[in-house]
Enzyme design. Structure first.
Site, PDB file in Angstrom:
ATOM      1  N   ASP A  53       0.748  -1.096   0.049  1.00  0.00           N
ATOM      2  CA  ASP A  53       0.030  -0.158   0.007  1.00  0.00           C
ATOM      3  C   ASP A  53       0.709   1.278   0.097  1.00  0.00           C
ATOM      4  O   ASP A  53       1.449   1.617   1.002  1.00  0.00           O
ATOM      5  CB  ASP A  53      -0.866  -0.264   1.315  1.00  0.00           C
ATOM      6  CG  ASP A  53      -1.974   1.238   1.556  1.00  0.00           C
ATOM      7  OD1 ASP A  53      -1.801   2.039   0.239  1.00  0.00           O
ATOM      8  OD2 ASP A  53      -2.562   1.523   2.389  1.00  0.00           O
ATOM      9  N   GLU A 131      31.981   8.741   3.358  1.00  0.00           N
ATOM     10  CA  GLU A 131      32.697   8.790   4.578  1.00  0.00           C
ATOM     11  C   GLU A 131      31.611   9.548   5.499  1.00  0.00           C
ATOM     12  O   GLU A 131      31.394  10.688   5.840  1.00  0.00           O
ATOM     13  CB  GLU A 131      33.846   9.597   4.667  1.00  0.00           C
ATOM     14  CG  GLU A 131      35.066   9.586   3.897  1.00  0.00           C
ATOM     15  CD  GLU A 131      36.130  10.659   3.789  1.00  0.00           C
ATOM     16  OE1 GLU A 131      35.927  11.480   4.770  1.00  0.00           O
ATOM     17  OE2 GLU A 131      36.899  10.453   3.103  1.00  0.00           O
ATOM     18  N   GLU A 133      29.961   9.785   9.158  1.00  0.00           N
ATOM     19  CA  GLU A 133      30.274  10.090  10.541  1.00  0.00           C
ATOM     20  C   GLU A 133      28.874   9.788  11.429  1.00  0.00           C
ATOM     21  O   GLU A 133      27.875   9.972  10.842  1.00  0.00           O
ATOM     22  CB  GLU A 133      30.833  11.226  10.988  1.00  0.00           C
ATOM     23  CG  GLU A 133      32.161  11.535  10.373  1.00  0.00           C
ATOM     24  CD  GLU A 133      32.699  12.883  10.120  1.00  0.00           C
ATOM     25  OE1 GLU A 133      33.806  13.193   9.890  1.00  0.00           O
ATOM     26  OE2 GLU A 133      31.704  13.539  10.432  1.00  0.00           O
ATOM     27  N   GLU A 188      36.295   9.718  15.680  1.00  0.00           N
ATOM     28  CA  GLU A 188      36.251  11.000  15.190  1.00  0.00           C
ATOM     29  C   GLU A 188      36.729  11.692  16.259  1.00  0.00           C
ATOM     30  O   GLU A 188      36.955  11.686  17.118  1.00  0.00           O
ATOM     31  CB  GLU A 188      34.950  11.082  14.473  1.00  0.00           C
ATOM     32  CG  GLU A 188      35.135  11.045  12.892  1.00  0.00           C
ATOM     33  CD  GLU A 188      36.026  12.025  12.003  1.00  0.00           C
ATOM     34  OE1 GLU A 188      36.282  13.008  12.833  1.00  0.00           O
ATOM     35  OE2 GLU A 188      36.490  11.630  11.171  1.00  0.00           O
ATOM     36  N   GLU A 195      33.660   6.855  12.765  1.00  0.00           N
ATOM     37  CA  GLU A 195      33.786   6.918  11.233  1.00  0.00           C
ATOM     38  C   GLU A 195      34.131   5.520  11.071  1.00  0.00           C
ATOM     39  O   GLU A 195      34.972   4.928  11.308  1.00  0.00           O
ATOM     40  CB  GLU A 195      34.613   7.991  10.586  1.00  0.00           C
ATOM     41  CG  GLU A 195      34.396   7.845   9.253  1.00  0.00           C
ATOM     42  CD  GLU A 195      35.218   9.219   8.378  1.00  0.00           C
ATOM     43  OE1 GLU A 195      35.027  10.280   8.880  1.00  0.00           O
ATOM     44  OE2 GLU A 195      36.057   8.755   7.649  1.00  0.00           O
ATOM     45  N   HIS A 244      31.025  13.281   3.720  1.00  0.00           N
ATOM     46  CA  HIS A 244      31.780  13.594   2.560  1.00  0.00           C
ATOM     47  C   HIS A 244      31.761  12.456   1.410  1.00  0.00           C
ATOM     48  O   HIS A 244      31.551  11.332   1.944  1.00  0.00           O
ATOM     49  CB  HIS A 244      33.330  13.879   2.798  1.00  0.00           C
ATOM     50  CG  HIS A 244      33.488  14.712   4.019  1.00  0.00           C
ATOM     51  ND1 HIS A 244      34.773  14.675   4.741  1.00  0.00           N
ATOM     52  CD2 HIS A 244      32.955  15.739   4.517  1.00  0.00           C
ATOM     53  CE1 HIS A 244      34.512  15.706   5.462  1.00  0.00           C
ATOM     54  NE2 HIS A 244      33.208  16.131   5.505  1.00  0.00           N
ATOM     55  N   ARG A 320      40.989  21.992   3.629  1.00  0.00           N
ATOM     56  CA  ARG A 320      39.539  21.501   3.857  1.00  0.00           C
ATOM     57  C   ARG A 320      38.411  22.490   4.235  1.00  0.00           C
ATOM     58  O   ARG A 320      37.390  21.932   4.594  1.00  0.00           O
ATOM     59  CB  ARG A 320      39.621  20.319   4.970  1.00  0.00           C
ATOM     60  CG  ARG A 320      40.393  19.161   4.588  1.00  0.00           C
ATOM     61  CD  ARG A 320      40.526  18.079   5.715  1.00  0.00           C
ATOM     62  NE  ARG A 320      40.920  16.882   5.510  1.00  0.00           N
ATOM     63  CZ  ARG A 320      41.831  16.364   4.960  1.00  0.00           C
ATOM     64  NH1 ARG A 320      42.972  17.144   4.802  1.00  0.00           N
ATOM     65  NH2 ARG A 320      42.357  15.131   4.479  1.00  0.00           N
ATOM     66  N   GLU A 337      35.999  15.272  -3.785  1.00  0.00           N
ATOM     67  CA  GLU A 337      35.480  15.088  -2.424  1.00  0.00           C
ATOM     68  C   GLU A 337      34.437  16.275  -2.260  1.00  0.00           C
ATOM     69  O   GLU A 337      34.842  17.555  -1.881  1.00  0.00           O
ATOM     70  CB  GLU A 337      36.460  15.133  -1.465  1.00  0.00           C
ATOM     71  CG  GLU A 337      35.996  14.771  -0.041  1.00  0.00           C
ATOM     72  CD  GLU A 337      36.940  14.973   1.099  1.00  0.00           C
ATOM     73  OE1 GLU A 337      36.487  14.569   2.101  1.00  0.00           O
ATOM     74  OE2 GLU A 337      37.982  15.490   0.859  1.00  0.00           O
ATOM     75  N   ARG A 339      31.969  18.058   0.221  1.00  0.00           N
ATOM     76  CA  ARG A 339      32.133  17.996   1.945  1.00  0.00           C
ATOM     77  C   ARG A 339      30.840  18.436   2.434  1.00  0.00           C
ATOM     78  O   ARG A 339      31.031  18.348   3.857  1.00  0.00           O
ATOM     79  CB  ARG A 339      33.326  18.770   2.086  1.00  0.00           C
ATOM     80  CG  ARG A 339      34.705  18.188   1.717  1.00  0.00           C
ATOM     81  CD  ARG A 339      35.927  19.134   1.895  1.00  0.00           C
ATOM     82  NE  ARG A 339      36.107  19.409   3.576  1.00  0.00           N
ATOM     83  CZ  ARG A 339      36.608  18.402   4.323  1.00  0.00           C
ATOM     84  NH1 ARG A 339      36.997  17.347   3.951  1.00  0.00           N
ATOM     85  NH2 ARG A 339      36.817  18.730   5.616  1.00  0.00           N
TER      86      ARG A 339
END
Length: 448
Positions: A53, A131, A133, A188, A195, A244, A320, A337, A339
């Site tokens: 359903d 990645e 976390e 982490e 992670e 990420h 970063r 990557e 982020r």
């Protein structure tokens, strides 16, 4: 790789002594749903004859059009690595079809397959590696989750400081039991934050893996009396949890073998024009897809300066602080990557919108500009404006406005998913906006 057939799945189920099958699928918001069947119904399920359903599923259909079918992806057959009292249980991830036997436009998995086909028509296949976390918190005496932890570990710490070490190890064992190739697991930055990284795969398999990963992590945590949460910012003053996503495109080379379309030995930064244009697409549409990659009111309490979460729309080879980072590895491992996504997002939708954005960059030859290889957090607002560095939305409401204004990202979702998503998220924002929160009482009640 040998193709998995119906007969292969039936034989595996028999060899493993499977007693029950879970047919899994995702709603619009990334919550995993399932229909459990006795193994006697497996053949019927493999033929796509199991109905459910759809009107009972968030963001699917109205009651007058509720009959829907689940069509299993045979490649996703896997034994669930913990025993039930009734015996072994296996799962299959399914695509959702309507009563007309056509793919249901509100199925996030089917929607991702549609965008993957667009990439294939351009000669590309997408690989992605997440990645994700998460936090491990204690439960209270009634079993309800808290934000308390006895784990006082930090980044890459070991036992006995990292009290979650044994729990992570059990998670890795369970994931490997479901076919994951685990590359690393570690503590982490935040207390209670962890992670576990698994190997990249094609976009569809990666989205399936993220859904499975979250399901396994929560289940194993529960067995230890803990609560695993993928909430982006569960506690003030602690780092938030991100997801990420490393992305790359592959194409057939002159010899017919798959080659990384992002790598060019002679290109600037050893990146191909395809890679630079893809990055340009990610940056151009970042504000438009942010509501999908960061879908909660709480998501925007992670996306603030001062932590590792990116706020500024730029790219870099090294630092970063920008939205997109290019890891140092070149050749087959060349990748971008992204982020900003957090693990609360629906991975099928997140990969669909970011792939669509990157492909738009390639089609329109969008220039990402020069990389920002200095810490953007240390720039003044005026310096950022001079460099043309925009910011991500600062709230879910602002992100929804940006989504409404980005026709390309809307097309990546399709009309059905877009309408259901935007409606539900506007309600979520209004619920948050109109409530009186404890902070307001603490701040104002005794003064005014």
């Amino acid at each position: 790789m040998t193709k998995v057939t119906k007969d292969v799945v039936l034989q595996r189920a028999e060899d493993l002594g499977v007693k029950f099958i879970k047919l899994q699928f995702s709603d619009v918001f990334g919550t995993t749903k399932n229909v459990a069947l006795p193994v006697s119904q497996l053949e019927k399920a493999l033929d796509g004859d199991i109905m459910f359903d759809g009107s009972s599923i968030e963001g699917f259909v109205r009651i007058e059009e509720s009959d829907m079918y689940l069509k299993p992806d045979l490649e996703t057959f896997s034994l669930i690595p913990w025993q039930s009292e009734a015996g072994p249980v296996a799962r299959l991830i399914c695509d959702v079809y309507g009563s007309d036997n056509k793919p249901f436009p509100g199925d996030p998995r089917g929607n991702l397959k549609r965008i993957i086909k667009e990439a294939e028509q351009m000669g590309f296949t997408m690989n992605a590696g997440p990645e994700a976390e998460f936090f491990l918190f204690e439960r209270d005496q009634d079993g309800a989750p808290t934000v308390g932890t006895r784990d006082h570990g930090g980044y890459f710490d070991l036992s006995p400081i990292d009290m979650g070490d044994e729990v992570r190890r059990s998670m890795v064992v369970a994931l490997e039991g479901m076919g994951f190739e685990i590359e690393a697991s570690h503590h982490e930055v935040g207390e209670g934050q962890h992670e576990i990284d698994f190997k990249y795969a094609n976009a569809l398999a990666t989205a399936d893996n993220i859904v499975t990963f979250k399901f396994v992590v929560r289940k194993v945590a529960m067995e230890y009396g803990l609560h695993a949460t993928f909430m982006p910012k569960p506690a003030f003053g602690k780092p938030g949890s991100g997801m990420h996503i490393h992305q790359s495109l592959f194409k057939k080379g002159k010899d017919g073998k798959e080659v990384n379309a992002f790598y060019d030995e002679n290109g600037k930064y050893q990146l191909s024009k395809t890679a630079l244009n893809y990055i340009g697409g990610l940056l151009t549409h970042a504000r438009g897809y942010c509501a999908i990659t960061n879908p909660l009111v709480n998501s925007y309490k992670r996306l603030v300066p001062g932590y590792e979460a990116p706020v500024y729309i730029a790219w870099s080879e090294k630092n970063r602080s920008p939205l997109v980072r290019i890891p140092a590895r070149r050749g087959v491992g060349t990748r971008a990557e992204l982020r900003n996504p957090d693990p609360a997002c629906n991975p099928y939708l997140a990969l669909a919108v970011t792939l669509k954005a990157g492909l738009d960059g390639i089609k329109r030859k969008l220039d990402p500009g020069a990389p920002e290889n200095v810490n953007i957090y240390h720039m003044t607002k005026e310096e950022r404006l001079q460099r043309g560095i925009r910011s991500l939305p600062s709230s879910l409401s602002e992100a929804l406005d940006e989504l409404e204004a980005d026709d390309l990202i809307k097309s990546a979702l399709g009309e059905h998913i877009y309408d259901r998503f935007i409606t539900a998220k506007r309600i979520e924002w209004d619920n948050y906006r109109t409530k009186v929160h404890q902070w307001e009482l603490d701040q104002y009640l005794s003064i005014y």
